[in-house]
Design a protein around this motif. Sequence first.
Motif, PDB file in Angstrom:
ATOM      1  N   ALA A  28      56.865  35.618   9.169  1.00 31.68           N
ATOM      2  CA  ALA A  28      56.370  34.812   8.045  1.00 31.68           C
ATOM      3  C   ALA A  28      56.096  35.617   6.786  1.00 31.68           C
ATOM      4  O   ALA A  28      55.905  35.028   5.717  1.00 31.68           O
ATOM      5  N   GLU A  40      58.369  33.228   3.380  1.00 36.92           N
ATOM      6  CA  GLU A  40      57.221  32.835   2.551  1.00 36.92           C
ATOM      7  C   GLU A  40      57.609  31.734   1.561  1.00 36.92           C
ATOM      8  O   GLU A  40      56.872  30.754   1.373  1.00 36.92           O
ATOM      9  N   ALA A  96      57.916  28.566   3.513  1.00 38.67           N
ATOM     10  CA  ALA A  96      56.592  28.067   3.881  1.00 38.67           C
ATOM     11  C   ALA A  96      55.940  27.337   2.710  1.00 38.67           C
ATOM     12  O   ALA A  96      55.222  26.345   2.904  1.00 38.67           O
ATOM     13  N   LEU A 130      51.628  30.963  11.246  1.00 38.18           N
ATOM     14  CA  LEU A 130      52.398  32.091  10.724  1.00 38.18           C
ATOM     15  C   LEU A 130      52.274  33.300  11.641  1.00 38.18           C
ATOM     16  O   LEU A 130      51.158  33.700  12.013  1.00 38.18           O
ATOM     17  N   THR A 179      47.220  32.008  11.902  1.00 40.38           N
ATOM     18  CA  THR A 179      48.083  33.192  11.942  1.00 40.38           C
ATOM     19  C   THR A 179      47.909  33.947  13.257  1.00 40.38           C
ATOM     20  O   THR A 179      46.895  33.810  13.948  1.00 40.38           O
TER      21      THR A 179
END
Length: 245
Positions: A9, A15, A18, A30, A55
């Motif tokens: 990610a 990115e 996303a 992520l 994350t």
Amino acid sequence: MRRILIIGATSAIAEATARQFAARGDALFLVGRDASRLKAIADDLGVRGAVRTATASLEVTDFAAHAAVLEQADRDLGGLDTVLIAHGTLSNQRECEESVETLRREFDINALSVMALLTPLANRFAAQGHGTIAVISSVAGDRGRMSNYAYGAAKAAVSAFLSGLRQRLQKSGVNVLTIKPGFVDTPMTRDFPKGALWAKPEDVAKGIVNAIDKGRSVAYLPWFWSLIMLVIKHVPEFLFKRVKL
């Protein structure tokens, strides 16, 4: 709202993609190596509209750690609708020619780790009967070239794996998307001279989201790379050996 897992990610393309998902109000999990960078990206995605972010740190060649991270993503998001695998390294061809250990490490990152992650993910998606598995491969996998055949061979392995996986999962209602970017202006390619064929990560991200939305099988990004690679793939071998690519 979709529940989306992104592996790799912190890459520029991931990115940018996303951000597209966040603007739609999707939930995002992520995964990457750099925990502080992941947190910064997650915070930014929250501001941009993501309904939820979480994350996890992962070294993709630590195959034993894959299962726990996938379980965490599924648990935190309450299931998975879409997976985007975007990690990889741009191999140094000369170093791969001189060192079997380097060649094997590059294959572990760019090919084997992707297949290892796809195996449990494919079973999970097949069981639930819906979803999209999207993986960033490369046009480099379409034909080995002297300048980057180590990297290209790893990407060719991923593309072939995805082709078979797509055929297997289509009856389960799961779409498998192979993404083949050409030259992209990212931190990984900052030392390369740029030209007209180079794209921005944001443009590639739009192509990825569009391909997922349309349920496509293979997406060359930008589109003109499909024509370029069509020509390169069909250059006769006796001529191909004489050109420098």
